[in-house]
Motif scaffolding. Structure first.
Motif, PDB file in Angstrom:
ATOM      1  N   ALA A 197      -3.929  10.407 -12.019  1.00 46.08           N
ATOM      2  CA  ALA A 197      -3.771  11.050 -10.968  1.00 46.08           C
ATOM      3  C   ALA A 197      -2.816  10.413  -9.987  1.00 46.08           C
ATOM      4  O   ALA A 197      -3.555   9.987  -8.704  1.00 46.08           O
ATOM      5  N   PRO A 198      -1.940   9.863 -10.099  1.00 42.55           N
ATOM      6  CA  PRO A 198      -0.911   9.296  -9.214  1.00 42.55           C
ATOM      7  C   PRO A 198      -0.685   9.525  -8.013  1.00 42.55           C
ATOM      8  O   PRO A 198      -0.550   8.963  -7.007  1.00 42.55           O
ATOM      9  N   ARG A 199      -0.546  11.008  -7.737  1.00 38.84           N
ATOM     10  CA  ARG A 199      -0.289  11.433  -6.618  1.00 38.84           C
ATOM     11  C   ARG A 199      -1.237  11.425  -5.500  1.00 38.84           C
ATOM     12  O   ARG A 199      -1.158  11.213  -4.219  1.00 38.84           O
ATOM     13  N   ALA A 200      -2.516  11.768  -5.975  1.00 38.93           N
ATOM     14  CA  ALA A 200      -3.631  11.716  -5.207  1.00 38.93           C
ATOM     15  C   ALA A 200      -4.128  10.276  -5.062  1.00 38.93           C
ATOM     16  O   ALA A 200      -4.465  10.058  -3.629  1.00 38.93           O
ATOM     17  N   VAL A 201      -3.876   9.290  -5.809  1.00 34.76           N
ATOM     18  CA  VAL A 201      -3.927   7.937  -5.304  1.00 34.76           C
ATOM     19  C   VAL A 201      -3.167   7.442  -4.363  1.00 34.76           C
ATOM     20  O   VAL A 201      -3.442   6.749  -3.466  1.00 34.76           O
ATOM     21  N   ASP A 202      -1.765   8.091  -4.405  1.00 34.04           N
ATOM     22  CA  ASP A 202      -0.689   7.386  -3.421  1.00 34.04           C
ATOM     23  C   ASP A 202      -1.157   7.910  -2.265  1.00 34.04           C
ATOM     24  O   ASP A 202      -0.714   7.288  -1.115  1.00 34.04           O
ATOM     25  N   ARG A 203      -1.722   9.183  -2.017  1.00 36.22           N
ATOM     26  CA  ARG A 203      -2.261   9.527  -0.384  1.00 36.22           C
ATOM     27  C   ARG A 203      -3.251   8.507   0.072  1.00 36.22           C
ATOM     28  O   ARG A 203      -3.291   8.636   1.283  1.00 36.22           O
ATOM     29  N   VAL A 204      -3.999   7.800  -0.581  1.00 34.18           N
ATOM     30  CA  VAL A 204      -5.166   7.116  -0.294  1.00 34.18           C
ATOM     31  C   VAL A 204      -4.476   5.781  -0.267  1.00 34.18           C
ATOM     32  O   VAL A 204      -5.413   4.692   0.278  1.00 34.18           O
ATOM     33  N   LEU A 205      -3.622   5.210  -0.535  1.00 36.02           N
ATOM     34  CA  LEU A 205      -2.896   3.681  -0.785  1.00 36.02           C
ATOM     35  C   LEU A 205      -2.953   3.108   0.318  1.00 36.02           C
ATOM     36  O   LEU A 205      -3.548   1.887   0.649  1.00 36.02           O
ATOM     37  N   PRO A 206      -2.608   3.815   1.522  1.00 38.59           N
ATOM     38  CA  PRO A 206      -2.456   2.976   2.764  1.00 38.59           C
ATOM     39  C   PRO A 206      -3.883   2.556   3.572  1.00 38.59           C
ATOM     40  O   PRO A 206      -4.019   1.625   4.400  1.00 38.59           O
ATOM     41  N   ALA A 207      -4.915   3.421   3.104  1.00 41.49           N
ATOM     42  CA  ALA A 207      -6.366   3.377   3.331  1.00 41.49           C
ATOM     43  C   ALA A 207      -6.925   2.009   2.760  1.00 41.49           C
ATOM     44  O   ALA A 207      -7.934   1.452   3.206  1.00 41.49           O
ATOM     45  N   LEU A 208      -6.345   1.603   1.604  1.00 41.42           N
ATOM     46  CA  LEU A 208      -6.992   0.500   0.486  1.00 41.42           C
ATOM     47  C   LEU A 208      -7.309  -0.724   1.115  1.00 41.42           C
ATOM     48  O   LEU A 208      -8.426  -1.151   0.890  1.00 41.42           O
ATOM     49  N   PRO A 209      -6.254  -1.164   2.034  1.00 37.22           N
ATOM     50  CA  PRO A 209      -6.492  -2.711   2.575  1.00 37.22           C
ATOM     51  C   PRO A 209      -7.702  -2.356   3.510  1.00 37.22           C
ATOM     52  O   PRO A 209      -8.213  -3.434   3.524  1.00 37.22           O
ATOM     53  N   TRP A 210      -7.918  -1.579   4.257  1.00 34.62           N
ATOM     54  CA  TRP A 210      -8.792  -1.515   5.271  1.00 34.62           C
ATOM     55  C   TRP A 210     -10.289  -1.299   4.446  1.00 34.62           C
ATOM     56  O   TRP A 210     -11.151  -1.943   5.053  1.00 34.62           O
ATOM     57  N   ILE A 211     -10.243  -0.693   3.484  1.00 33.33           N
ATOM     58  CA  ILE A 211     -11.429  -0.383   2.761  1.00 33.33           C
ATOM     59  C   ILE A 211     -11.855  -1.814   2.373  1.00 33.33           C
ATOM     60  O   ILE A 211     -13.037  -2.384   2.207  1.00 33.33           O
ATOM     61  N   SER A 212     -10.798  -2.477   1.694  1.00 33.17           N
ATOM     62  CA  SER A 212     -11.195  -3.815   1.139  1.00 33.17           C
ATOM     63  C   SER A 212     -11.602  -4.829   2.243  1.00 33.17           C
ATOM     64  O   SER A 212     -12.578  -5.636   2.063  1.00 33.17           O
ATOM     65  N   VAL A 213     -10.954  -4.662   3.444  1.00 28.74           N
ATOM     66  CA  VAL A 213     -11.388  -5.792   4.519  1.00 28.74           C
ATOM     67  C   VAL A 213     -12.991  -5.321   4.933  1.00 28.74           C
ATOM     68  O   VAL A 213     -13.456  -6.359   5.169  1.00 28.74           O
ATOM     69  N   LEU A 214     -13.149  -4.120   5.085  1.00 33.38           N
ATOM     70  CA  LEU A 214     -14.496  -3.900   5.720  1.00 33.38           C
ATOM     71  C   LEU A 214     -15.515  -4.005   4.309  1.00 33.38           C
ATOM     72  O   LEU A 214     -16.716  -4.749   4.776  1.00 33.38           O
ATOM     73  N   ALA A 215     -15.148  -4.001   3.071  1.00 37.47           N
ATOM     74  CA  ALA A 215     -16.246  -4.373   2.196  1.00 37.47           C
ATOM     75  C   ALA A 215     -16.340  -5.848   2.122  1.00 37.47           C
ATOM     76  O   ALA A 215     -17.396  -6.301   2.094  1.00 37.47           O
ATOM     77  N   ILE A 216     -15.302  -6.609   2.052  1.00 37.08           N
ATOM     78  CA  ILE A 216     -15.621  -8.045   2.153  1.00 37.08           C
ATOM     79  C   ILE A 216     -16.154  -8.560   3.492  1.00 37.08           C
ATOM     80  O   ILE A 216     -17.084  -9.536   3.479  1.00 37.08           O
ATOM     81  N   THR A 217     -15.916  -8.116   4.346  1.00 38.43           N
ATOM     82  CA  THR A 217     -16.716  -8.398   5.668  1.00 38.43           C
ATOM     83  C   THR A 217     -18.213  -8.130   5.582  1.00 38.43           C
ATOM     84  O   THR A 217     -18.988  -9.022   5.971  1.00 38.43           O
ATOM     85  N   PHE A 218     -18.334  -6.914   5.071  1.00 39.46           N
ATOM     86  CA  PHE A 218     -19.985  -6.733   4.826  1.00 39.46           C
ATOM     87  C   PHE A 218     -20.396  -7.596   3.829  1.00 39.46           C
ATOM     88  O   PHE A 218     -21.521  -8.148   4.044  1.00 39.46           O
TER      89      PHE A 218
END
Length: 322
Positions: A197-218
């Motif tokens: 599902a590359p197109r669906a994933v492409d839409r959320v790629l810009p948010a992934l760094p922030w998800i990683s940041v919040l998860a590592i901070t947690f």
């Protein structure tokens, strides 16, 4: 992990992903410093978060898998030597540095095991962005991080048993299964979803760094809150060990690339990949298999290696890369 220039990502998506990743890497140390400080001063509200560390790591690894595509592994086939050198350096330099620093500073057993375990972890999830900002070889960075992460269920427990086992008992078999559960399975699942599902994933790629940041901070908040008293007692000693470990890893990684006469961008990538560790994984493993105190070096490393990575990237970006 925030993958920067990707071979199969549309240009507008790639640009948005890069902007988001650059901002996230810049803000990351500030967020994690703030989270750690709050957990240190007010540990009680966060003291029950320990059991959620591994699920948080699974979220990070799943996000890493979503950023990967099969062409990212093509470099392993086309230019195996730089990738092989990088992975060998990753699993040789940092574990031995951890052992040497633990011995030189005469660290207590829990902290010594924690420092060594950080060294036994695979490459850090933010290293690809740092390599990009440093004008390094990003394709090599992605390949090195991916391969070292996939090899972690084998090498991290074996190295921990060999080196950290001098200080604390290590159940390498159980540790390997845990790494498969919180690293390998989520990464492969993300890679599969990206493939189907590359197109669906492409839409959320810009948010992934922030998800990683919040998860590592947690993860850092949970670790710090569980060992606030120990941090206040041995904080400066832990910081010294972490700064030495990270700094020597950056220098020796770059030196290994220079020794084998790799191009300057690849040398920079080697330095970044060796010096930046998946310290969130190390924190989770240390807490589960050693003690809460053993997770402290990994928590501090999570902050420091992003600060040093940003500084090194800023320096290298201003210097010729050829």
């Amino acid at each position: 992990m925030a993958r920067t220039p990707g071979t199969s990502v549309p240009q507008p998506v790639r640009a948005a992903e890069e902007r988001s990743a650059r901002i996230a890497v810049t803000v990351f140390p500030l967020l994690i410093l703030a989270g750690g400080a709050v957990a240190l001063v007010f540990p009680e509200p966060f003291s029950g978060l320990g059991p959620l560390i591994n699920p948080g790591l699974m979220v990070i690894m799943f996000g890493m898998g979503l950023t990967l595509t099969l062409p990212d592994f093509a470099l392993v086939v086309r230019q195996p030597l730089p990738v092989l050198l990088g992975v060998i350096a990753q699993f040789l330099i940092m574990p031995l540095l951890g052992l040497g620093i633990a011995w030189a500073l005469q660290l207590p057993p829990e902290l010594a095991a924690g420092v060594i375990l950080v060294g036994c972890a695979p490459g850090g999830t933010a290293s690809n962005v740092v390599a990009y900002l440093a004008r390094g070889n990003v394709a090599l960075s992605v390949a090195m991080t991916s391969v070292s992460t996939l090899l972690a269920p084998l090498f991290t427990p074996l190295l921990a048993l060999w080196l950290a086992g001098r200080y604390m008992s290590v159940d390498a078999g159980s540790m390997a299964l845990t790494i498969v559960q919180i690293v390998l399975i989520p990464v492969i699942l993300g890679l599969v979803i990206r493939s189907v599902a590359p197109r669906a994933v492409d839409r959320v790629l810009p948010a992934l760094p922030w998800i990683s940041v919040l998860a590592i901070t947690f993860v850092v908040v949970a670790v710090v809150a569980g060992s606030a008293a120990a941090i206040l007692t041995a904080g400066w000693l832990i910081l010294l060990a972490v700064v030495l470990h990270n700094g020597l890893g950056l220098a020796l990684g770059y030196g290994a690339g220079r020794l084998f006469r790799l191009p300057v961008p690849s040398r920079r990538t080697m330095g970044v990949e060796v010096g930046m560790q998946n310290s969130g994984l190390a924190a989770g493993l240390a807490r589960e298999y050693f003690s809460p105190e053993a997770a402290l070096p990994a928590a501090v490393f999570s902050v420091w290696h992003n600060v040093s990575g940003a500084l090194v990237a800023s320096y290298w970006r201003r210097r010729p890369s050829s």
